[in-house]
Structure formats: C-alpha cells, structure tokens
Design an enzyme around this catalytic site. Structure first.
Site, short mmCIF file in Angstrom:
data_model
loop_
_atom_site.label_atom_id
_atom_site.label_comp_id
_atom_site.label_asym_id
_atom_site.label_seq_id
_atom_site.Cartn_x
_atom_site.Cartn_y
_atom_site.Cartn_z
N GLY B 283 0.65 -1.02 -0.01
CA GLY B 283 0.37 0.52 -0.34
C GLY B 283 0.75 1.27 0.21
N SER B 284 0.33 2.35 0.52
CA SER B 284 0.79 3.81 0.63
C SER B 284 2.40 3.70 0.67
CB SER B 284 -0.43 4.57 1.67
OG SER B 284 -1.09 4.84 1.24
N VAL B 285 2.97 2.74 1.46
CA VAL B 285 4.30 3.15 1.58
C VAL B 285 4.89 3.01 0.20
CG1 VAL B 285 4.65 2.29 4.18
CG2 VAL B 285 4.29 0.97 2.00
N GLU B 583 -6.09 1.32 -0.13
CA GLU B 583 -5.74 0.79 -2.13
C GLU B 583 -6.42 -0.81 -1.77
OE1 GLU B 583 -3.08 1.26 0.56
OE2 GLU B 583 -3.54 3.08 0.01
#
Lengths: 175, 588
Positions: B283-285, B583
């Site tokens: 995801g967002s990392v 996500e």
C-alpha cells in the site's frame, strides 16, 4: 671357545645396558603420553563445561528475562528523552575546582562526623532473594566436581521463560 | 653364475678352517640358548612393565579407564560452529550431551540397578525406573543429558543393560527470539532454514559466524510487535530494523514464531517467515518510491499541485481517496494525506517505463539477493499497462516482501545510495566499499523525501509515531488483502515504515501487522497510523535508550527539520484524517 672372549661379554653387557635404557625411556614416553592424554581430556571436559556455562549465561541473560526481572525487582524504568541531556563522555573527569569546598580548620568548625547512611530497607518482595539452591537435592558436589552447571530457576520464573535445564532437556525431544 | 661361484668358495673356506666339528656344535648350542634366554628376559621385562609399572599408573584413578572408554567424537568432524549477534551474544551453539537409556533385555538385576539409579538421579522415581527396566521393550530412555560425573557413577553400577548415547545437540539460548532468520537444523546437524541452511557448509566446517543482528533491538522489536498483534487481534506481523547507510539488518522478526529446538511441532504458519518469504501488497508506503521517481523525472517545486477533487477513471477501474479532500492538493498534501489520486497522477506524470525501471532499480520487482535463501518472488503485473503504473504508484497491484520495502526505503533516505540488506557482519568492509556506491536518486530528491516523511509524522497520518526529540519520519500503509481473487475490505495489512533521525537518517524501522481488527479505543480503525505507527514509536524510544542516542533539544534546528514544507499545506483542512488511503477500493 672363541665365543666367550672377554670382548663378547663387554658387548653383551653394553647391549643389555642399552636395552635397559631404551626400556626406561620408552616407559617415560608412555607415561608422559598418558599424562598428556589425561590432561587433554580434562581440558576438553573443561571446555565442554565452559560451553555449557556460556550457553546458560546467555539463556539467563535473554533480554526478555532481564526485562521481566528488572520490572519485578527494580524500581527503575528506561530513561525518557526528557531525562537524556547529554552523553556520559560529556561528564568531566574530576570535580571542577569551583565546586570544591575550601578546606576549613577543624578547631573553628564543628567536628565533622562521618555520615552513616542507613541502608534502605528492602521492600517486601516475597521472592527476593531467590532461593538459588533449592531443588538441587543430593548434588552437593555441584561446584566442586564435574557436574556441568545448570542452575535452578528463580522462583518467580514464569511459564513464558523456561529454565535452562528444561531447555536443555527439550533438545533431546527434538525429532 | 656368480652365486654358485661364491657358494663354492665358502665351502672351500670351511674345509680350510680345520676346526673340530664338536667345537662348532657347542658354539651353536650356546648361541641358541643365549637367544632363548634373551627372549624370556624380554617376556619377563614386559610382564613386569604391564603388571607393576603401568598397573600402578592406572590404579590411583579408576576414573581414567572409564573416561578412556568414551569415544572421542570430537576428533572426527569439527563441531558445528557458533552463531553470535553483532555484540557477541550467543544465538546458536553446539553442546555435548550424554543420555542414559536401557535395554531391558540385557538388564541382569533390575531391582538393584533401579535402586542405585535413584540414588544417582534424585529426580527419578524408583517405581518408574523399575517398571522401565522390567519392560519388554528393547529400548527405554531413563535420563536425558547426564553430567560426566553421573555418567561415571552409572558405569560403576556395572549393569550391562545401561547404556549412554552421546551426541552433539544444537542449542539456541535465545529461543524463539531470532527463530526465523537464524533458522534451525535437523538431527544430523544439517541446517534446514535461515542462516543455518544458507551457511550450512561454513558452520559445519567449524567457522563461527557473526550476524548483524542486535538481540536487544530484536527483543524490543518483537516485544512491540507482540503487543500490537495482541492489541489488534491480528494473525501475524513482520518487522525489521535496518541501518540505512549499510543495509545491515539490526533486527528482523516474523510473528507468530516458533521454538527452534522443536520446529517439527510448530505449525506451518509459525514457521513461515513473513519478513522474507511473504509477498504482500503493502500500500501507501510505496508512495515514497513513486514520489521519489516523480522528483527524479520532474524537477518541480513542492508547490506543484494535483487535482484530487474527483476519482480517476481508467478502463474498468476507479481510483478513490480514502479520506477524500476533494480539492487540489500540493505535493506535501498528497503525501501527508496519502492521496491515492494524487500519487496516481504523479505515477502517470512519471510514465510507465520510467516508473517500472525505477522500481526495478530499487530491487522491488525481483527476488531479493539475500543471505537467507527463503525469499519470495515479488508479484508483478504482467503485462504492465498504464493502469498498473497508476496503481503501483500507491502500492497496489505489486506485491513485495517487507524486507525489500525496508531496503528500498533505506536506499532513498540515506541520501540516495543503493543498499543491499545484509545479515552476516562483515567487519572489514568499512573502507573498501565506499568507492562503489550506486546512486539511485539525487541528493536533492533524497532530501525532499526526508522532509515529506517528517511531515507525515508531524502533521499527517502517522502522528502517533512521534517520539519527542528523535525526529521520526515515515509513511503509513494500509492495504486490503486479496482473498479468493477479490480485495477483502475486512482483511488488511497495516504497516508503517519509520526513519529516524530524519535530518540525518540512521535507522529505518518497519512494522507490518497482518489482519488487525479495529478496536474500541481506536474508533474501530485498524490502519497503519493506528496499528503500526505507535508500535514503531515505542521501538524508536527503546532503541534510543539502548543505543544511547541523544535527543535534539526543543529549539535546535534539527528539531524543526522539514517544517518549511508546512507553507504548502493548506490551512483549510483543520483536522487531518485518522486513517490514510486504503488501497484496493479502486478495483471493482
């Protein structure tokens, strides 16, 4: 009788002497070898014991266990960032001169008594000091002889941290 | 010819001597008897030697005989070597053990033997021992791991049915603490997993191994991960602490873990190394990487904006924001609010080929080249279309292992130099490798990413990761897991990668929690910001006191690192979102 000439006697005697010396030397060598083997074996035994003790030391020093014991027996907590003002290397080696009190003459001032600090009373903690020797029935020779050291767990030892002996015994159970 | 000539000459000689035959016979007789006397003397001396001289040497210590009978296994093959952590704390060692067993068929006097055994081993019960010695089996264990002293006493009993099995056993003093990376072996001392497996030959040859791990940090990481798993009723977790300049792994944990002494009885899930063998959509990392790629391709100011007011539609897919701002966002805003739309637009601006090759250079698309061989192959979309570029820019549609992610993050925040994760300490490498550093992003990009990461913690989705004085920066990630080919909104992977101190990064701390469940005290949120960020903060706080890192004072320039970005953050949004983009919503 050519065979019994004096020279022959001398030769036989010398041969006998050489034989005796040889025997003596070989005996010495044999003894030395035995001693060497015995020493080597005892070195090996000691090394084995050292390994065992090291393993136990590491087991007892598991961070998990130390943390639990510290929580149980010490009134200390890890420092918070607020409490950290510098590193120990920044500390002065000796007391700066401005902080040292001037010496005063004993006649004009009250006699300094040595301060006797009362040892703080230990808080009531039922498990402390731990009965280290409990459970080693019939093994008085533990410290004097060949027993590889395995210590008795502290009484407060919970299920989460297994005693060294249990861990060692687990080894045999592995498939 | 020559021989026969010589023979003839000899015969002639004797005849020429004219000695009396009697004299000759007498001489021979004397010689013969002399020979026999000598032989008997040798026998006598040897007998004297054995009975008196050597007998006396042995007599004082009977133990010597017993000891000599113990076969010396040591001489044959070297003992499997020790493994220690970077400070020399023992992680694995080999101990010699002897275990007592009996063959009841050979036991002559079970009653007497049992009585004597109970005296030697106070833990044994007379009844049990007697029963075992009288059983009809051919093999019963009596006592494991007997000390040499006790072994001697047992031999003194003289019972033929009692025997010892000697052997070397692998012992892991730290137990489960380093189970996954260290691995385990089988009864034949062959490594089956982890370092034990990949360095099997090296260890079997008796060479010690020093790892980059620090068990103190390992413990701290594991403790906080266990806490997070317990608090959020998760099924597992993975975490790592990495030195961002060298790539050395200071700690690596996968939960649940197992007892390395008994891997046979651990269940498969516990043996599974989530850190290196699990490939997850994190995801967002990943926005760290897409943003870095964007800065590399487009050298634009931070004030550049992206229109996140409406979801992006591409083909069958729609990309939403989790906490939609529904307005135009600057780059820092996209990052701190973790806007999927904004990152997708950045990805589009980078371009498919450039983004993919950047991910490839960071090592996110290939199996990790690592000292532990259990590494997963990342799942990469094939073929890689434009939509994959958009989703990959917020960490969706690409699965990697947690360790790869930490490595990639380290490579960017350390100033832009590619690092390779290492687990075996190389104590001589310090000077040599400085020349062959591979630059992956420019120093300027690295600096911008550092500022953005710091902003996420001071003002964005990871406020709970703040540790006063240590300038933590980082990025949260919350992704839905794929269950039966569909994204399951109830099953999440919540993660946070933290880096500190942000003005001059030294350590990266990553924690990923598998399927955390929202709790009352977190208002049912189970996002990276709620689950992983506080855990990382606790790890950072503990690390600081363990490693003796001083905090920065309130008014030092270090403590205000990254605040210049706040000018690009609109004051319209008064309350930053609690969670960050999840996500997976983008796909139908």
């Amino acid at each position: 009788m050519k065979l019994l000439k004096p020279r022959t006697f001398v030769i036989f005697a010398l041969a006998g002497l050489a034989g005796a010396i040889l025997l003596h030397t070989s005996q010495n060598v044999q003894h030395a070898q035995e001693r060497l083997e015995a020493l080597e074996q005892s070195v090996q035994r000691e090394e084995e014991k050292i390994r065992m003790l090291k393993a136990e030391w590491e087991t007892l020093n598991r961070p998990e266990r130390l943390e639990r014991l510290a929580n149980e027996f010490l009134d200390l907590v890890p420092p918070s960032p607020d409490q950290m003002t510098g590193k120990e290397v920044h500390l002065p080696e000796s007391v700066p001169s401005e902080f040292v009190l001037p010496e005063v003459e004993s006649a004009s001032s009250p006699v300094l008594q040595p301060v006797v600090l009362q040892p703080p009373k230990p808080q009531v903690k039922p498990n402390f000091p731990p009965p280290l020797r409990e459970g080693v029935r019939g093994r008085v020779s533990e410290f004097s002889s060949n027993t590889p050291a395995t210590s008795t767990p502290l009484k407060g030892e919970g299920d989460s941290v297994k005693a060294f002996e249990d861990l060692i015994n687990e080894l045999g159970d592995a498939p | 010819m020559i021989f026969s000539q010589r023979l003839r000459r000899n015969t002639v000689k004797i005849e020429g001597e004219r000695s009396s035959a009697l004299d000759l016979a007498r001489g021979r007789l004397a010689l013969m008897s002399g020979f026999f006397i000598l032989v008997y003397m040798v026998f006598a001396v040897r007998a004297f030697d054995l009975a008196i001289i050597q007998g006396r040497a042995i007599a004082p210590d009977n133990g010597q005989i017993a000891e000599n009978n113990i076969p010396n296994i040591n001489g044959e093959t070297p003992r499997r070597a020790d493994i220690t952590d970077r400070n020399g704390a023992l992680l694995a060692t080999t101990l010699k053990t002897a275990s007592l067993y009996a063959d009841p068929h050979l036991v002559a006097d079970a009653d007497a033997a049992a009585k004597k055994l109970v005296k030697i081993f106070p833990d044994l019960k007379y009844g049990d021992v007697l029963q075992k010695l009288q059983s009809h089996k051919r093999f019963v264990w009596l006592q494991r791991n007997v000390s040499p002293d006790q072994q001697y006493q047992v031999l003194q009993i003289g019972e033929p049915g009692l025997e010892f099995e000697e052997g070397y056993k692998r012992f892991y003093p730290q137990g489960a603490l380093t189970a996954h990376l260290l691995g385990y072996g089988n009864v034949d001392a062959q490594g089956l997993a982890g370092i034990e497996r990949s360095f099997n030959k090296h260890l079997s040859a008796g060479h010690d191994l020093k790892l980059t791990l620090d068990i103190r940090l390992q413990h701290v990481l594991r403790r906080e991960m266990l806490k997070a798993v317990g608090e959020f009723e998760a099924i597992g977790a993975a975490g790592a602490i990495m030195d961002v300049t060298t790539g050395e792994i200071l700690a690596g944990v996968s939960l649940p873990d197992f007892n390395p002494h008994d891997p046979g009885h651990a269940d498969k899930d516990a043996i599974f190394n989530r850190l290196t063998l699990g490939a997850y959509e994190l995801g967002s990392v990943f926005k760290i990487f897409s943003t870095a790629a964007f800065f590399e391709v487009h050298d634009v100011p931070m004030s550049t904006t992206f229109d996140a007011s409406e979801p992006i539609k591409i083909g069958r897919h729609t990309i939403h924001d989790y906490h939609a701002k529904e307005r135009i966002l600057t780059i820092p805003e996209v990052f701190m609010y973790s806007s999927n739309i904004g990152s997708a637009l950045m990805g589009r601006a980078v371009g498919t080929d450039a983004l993919r090759s950047f991910y490839h250079d960071l090592g996110l698309l290939d199996p990790l080249d690592f000292e532990v061989r259990e590494v997963a192959r990342p799942l990469v979309p094939h073929p890689w279309r434009e939509v994959n570029t958009l989703t990959a820019s917020y960490g969706h549609g690409v699965s990697t292992t947690p360790l790869q992610l930490v490595t990639a993050v380290s490579s960017i925040v350390n100033g832009g130099y590619l690092v390779k994760p290492s687990l075996v300490l190389d104590e001589q490498s310090d000077e040599e490798e400085s020349g062959e550093d591979i630059r992956i992003v420019s120093a300027k990009t690295a600096q911008r990413i550092r500022q953005l990461l710091r902003l996420v913690v001071t003002d964005g989705t990871a406020k709970k990761a703040e540790v006063k004085g240590y300038r933590v920066g980082g990025k949260t990630g919350t992704a839905e897991k794929i269950v039966d080919g569909r994204y399951d909104s109830k099953k999440k992977i919540s993660s946070f990668v933290g880096v500190f101190p942000m003005d001059e990064p030294r350590y990266a701390v990553f924690i990923m929690v598998d399927e955390p469940k929202g709790q009352k005290h977190t208002w049912n949120y189970a996002t990276g910001g709620w689950v992983a960020a506080p855990a990382v903060a606790r790890v950072v706080a503990s690390m600081a006191s363990i490693l003796g890192i001083s905090p920065a004072g309130d008014n030092t320039p270090e403590n205000h690192f990254g605040e210049s970005l706040k000018q690009f953050v609109s004051t319209v949004s008064t309350s930053p979102p609690l969670g960050e983009g999840i996500e997976g919503r983008g796909r139908e």
